[in-house]
Design an enzyme around this catalytic site. Structure first.
Site, mmCIF file in Angstrom:
data_model
loop_
_atom_site.group_PDB
_atom_site.id
_atom_site.type_symbol
_atom_site.label_atom_id
_atom_site.label_comp_id
_atom_site.label_asym_id
_atom_site.label_seq_id
_atom_site.Cartn_x
_atom_site.Cartn_y
_atom_site.Cartn_z
ATOM 1 C CG ASP A 1 34.156 37.604 -33.719
ATOM 2 O OD1 ASP A 1 33.479 36.700 -33.170
ATOM 3 O OD2 ASP A 1 35.307 37.927 -33.334
ATOM 4 C CE LYS B 1 27.602 37.042 -19.890
ATOM 5 N NZ LYS B 1 27.256 37.241 -21.318
ATOM 6 C CE1 TYR C 1 30.544 36.260 -18.301
ATOM 7 C CE2 TYR C 1 30.005 34.588 -16.663
ATOM 8 C CZ TYR C 1 30.019 35.021 -17.980
ATOM 9 O OH TYR C 1 29.509 34.205 -18.970
ATOM 10 C CB THR D 1 32.908 27.702 -26.860
ATOM 11 O OG1 THR D 1 33.560 28.046 -25.635
ATOM 12 C CG2 THR D 1 31.415 27.937 -26.706
ATOM 13 C CG ASP E 1 35.733 46.317 -29.478
ATOM 14 O OD1 ASP E 1 34.959 45.764 -28.659
ATOM 15 O OD2 ASP E 1 36.801 46.869 -29.143
ATOM 16 C CB VAL E 2 30.099 44.535 -28.531
ATOM 17 C CG1 VAL E 2 29.615 43.637 -29.637
ATOM 18 C CG2 VAL E 2 30.838 43.763 -27.444
HETATM 19 N N1 LIG Z 1 31.041 29.043 -23.223
HETATM 20 C C1 LIG Z 1 30.390 28.966 -22.065
HETATM 21 O O1 LIG Z 1 30.542 28.009 -21.286
HETATM 22 C C2 LIG Z 1 29.422 30.052 -21.676
HETATM 23 C C3 LIG Z 1 28.583 29.836 -20.557
HETATM 24 C C4 LIG Z 1 27.680 30.836 -20.197
HETATM 25 C C5 LIG Z 1 27.610 32.007 -20.925
HETATM 26 N N2 LIG Z 1 28.430 32.191 -21.996
HETATM 27 C C6 LIG Z 1 28.309 33.444 -22.724
HETATM 28 O O2 LIG Z 1 28.073 33.178 -24.081
HETATM 29 C C7 LIG Z 1 28.680 34.193 -24.871
HETATM 30 C C8 LIG Z 1 29.587 33.557 -25.918
HETATM 31 O O3 LIG Z 1 30.558 32.784 -25.260
HETATM 32 P P1 LIG Z 1 31.534 31.809 -26.085
HETATM 33 O O4 LIG Z 1 32.222 30.956 -25.056
HETATM 34 O O5 LIG Z 1 30.789 31.189 -27.185
HETATM 35 O O6 LIG Z 1 32.495 32.894 -26.723
HETATM 36 P P2 LIG Z 1 34.080 33.102 -26.795
HETATM 37 O O7 LIG Z 1 34.570 33.757 -25.563
HETATM 38 O O8 LIG Z 1 34.704 31.811 -27.179
HETATM 39 O O9 LIG Z 1 34.199 34.191 -27.972
HETATM 40 C C9 LIG Z 1 33.461 34.070 -29.158
HETATM 41 C C10 LIG Z 1 33.818 35.203 -30.079
HETATM 42 O O10 LIG Z 1 33.650 36.477 -29.422
HETATM 43 C C11 LIG Z 1 34.497 37.395 -30.078
HETATM 44 N N3 LIG Z 1 34.637 38.617 -29.287
HETATM 45 C C12 LIG Z 1 35.373 38.778 -28.159
HETATM 46 N N4 LIG Z 1 35.309 40.062 -27.746
HETATM 47 C C13 LIG Z 1 34.505 40.717 -28.626
HETATM 48 C C14 LIG Z 1 34.079 42.062 -28.748
HETATM 49 N N5 LIG Z 1 34.474 42.995 -27.879
HETATM 50 N N6 LIG Z 1 33.258 42.402 -29.777
HETATM 51 C C15 LIG Z 1 32.877 41.461 -30.682
HETATM 52 N N7 LIG Z 1 33.258 40.175 -30.628
HETATM 53 C C16 LIG Z 1 34.072 39.804 -29.610
HETATM 54 C C17 LIG Z 1 35.796 36.598 -30.237
HETATM 55 O O11 LIG Z 1 36.616 37.150 -31.255
HETATM 56 C C18 LIG Z 1 35.264 35.197 -30.578
HETATM 57 O O12 LIG Z 1 35.267 34.972 -31.973
HETATM 58 C C19 LIG Z 1 29.398 35.139 -23.915
HETATM 59 O O13 LIG Z 1 28.566 36.238 -23.630
HETATM 60 C C20 LIG Z 1 29.580 34.282 -22.679
HETATM 61 O O14 LIG Z 1 29.655 35.051 -21.504
HETATM 62 C C21 LIG Z 1 29.340 31.241 -22.390
#
Ligand SMILES: NC(=O)c1ccc[n+]([C@@H]2O[C@H](COP(=O)([O-])OP(=O)(O)OC[C@H]3O[C@@H](n4cnc5c(N)ncnc54)[C@H](O)[C@@H]3O)[C@@H](O)[C@H]2O)c1
Length: 266
Positions: free
Chosen positions: A43, A165, A161, A196, A69-70
């Site tokens: 993370d 995606k 986005y 989340t 950091d990805v």
């Molecule tokens: N939550 C939703 O409703 C939802 C819906 C569809 C898709 N997604 C996708 O699911 C994935 C996770 O979403 P979420 O809501 O659980 O996550 P989030 O945005 O709450 O972040 C989760 C973690 O990602 C870490 N992070 C942020 N940038 C980063 C980077 N550059 N490198 C490494 N870590 C990093 C943050 O520190 C955090 O701990 C994402 O790809 C998001 O697009 C989420």
């Protein structure tokens, strides 16, 4: 006699989970561990990665953490090195990290655009490229990419986005074809709206958000992160041994079809 202990089908297998400090990534790391696998919690935020790894270790699982950091090409190798040092092999990669930006095309500048493409799409390419030799060395493995329903159906004001995606889905299918002969399966999960901490924070600041549930999806509720994690881990497990190139919508029916209110009274 039946054993009261649950089977641990992922014992001896190591997964790297990006964005595992919170939300869906955290739930995937915990789910993988609950089935016996070891986890590298990667993370951007070291404190968040440490918290997830400690939670897993406290429950009797095995996790190490890496600050990653990805979007930084120099950063990901540290997670791979941690996995190899700690566990000797990598069997699965969950590409979870992503971010959204509610802007129309004419509201964005190039920096916004490239940032969205980088964190959501290029990061998948970047992490997969680095892990594939290790998966080959392990005799095969699995990559699961977390896309979004926004990758299937365009969402208003989410232009970059949605584009990124959607790109993840075709990259998933392409890699599934290219690496099937190496025993590497590549699949994608498209979560719908998932509760989340980030989404919870957002809703807490949005008065009357409960009224949005009717339009959210046919199931009229948010997913819990664990409801996304279970199918994601399934796709990486042997239970999905003949599944590759699949796009699994986990969205309460959002992408099943369009609801026409007029037909209800016909
Ligand atoms: N939550 C939703 O409703 C939802 C819906 C569809 C898709 N997604 C996708 O699911 C994935 C996770 O979403 P979420 O809501 O659980 O996550 P989030 O945005 O709450 O972040 C989760 C973690 O990602 C870490 N992070 C942020 N940038 C980063 C980077 N550059 N490198 C490494 N870590 C990093 C943050 O520190 C955090 O701990 C994402 O790809 C998001 O697009 C989420």
């Amino acid at each position: 006699m039946l054993s009261s202990n649950p089977p641990l089908p992922l014992l001896g297998r190591t997964a790297i989970v990006t964005a595992a400090g919170a939300g869906i990534g955290r739930a995937i790391a915990i789910e993988w561990s609950s089935r016996g696998g070891s986890v590298v919690v990667a993370d951007l935020r070291a404190d968040a990665a440490i918290a997830t790894a400690e939670e897993i270790n406290h429950k009797g699982g095995s996790a190490i953490w890496a600050a990653v950091d990805v979007t930084d090409p120099e950063s990901m190798p540290s997670a791979f090195a941690a996995a190899l040092d700690g566990y000797g092999q990598i069997n699965a990669l969950f590409n979870v990290a992503g971010a959204s930006l509610p802007k129309r095309v004419d509201e964005m500048d190039d920096i916004d655009w490239y940032r969205m493409i980088d964190i959501n799409l290029t990061s998948v390419y970047r992490c997969a490229k680095q892990v594939i030799p290790e998966l080959r060395r392990a005799g095969g493995g699995s990559i699961v990419n977390i896309s979004s329903t926004a990758g299937i159906l365009a969402e208003n004001r989410c232009s970059a986005y949605s584009a990124a995606k959607g790109g993840v889905l075709l990259l998933t299918k392409n890699m599934a074809m290219d690496y099937a002969a190496d025993g590497i399966r590549v699949n994608a999960v498209c979560p719908g709206s998932t509760m989340t901490p980030r989404i919870q924070d957002y809703l807490d600041r949005l008065p009357g958000h409960e009224s949005l549930l009717d339009d959210l999806c046919p199931m009229k509720r948010y997913a819990e992160p664990e409801e996304i994690a279970r199918p994601a881990v399934f796709l990486a497990s042997d239970e999905a041994s003949y599944i590759t190139g699949a796009v699994l919508a986990v969205d309460g029916g959002l992408t099943a079809g369009k609801h026409f209110a007029i037909f209800e009274d016909a």
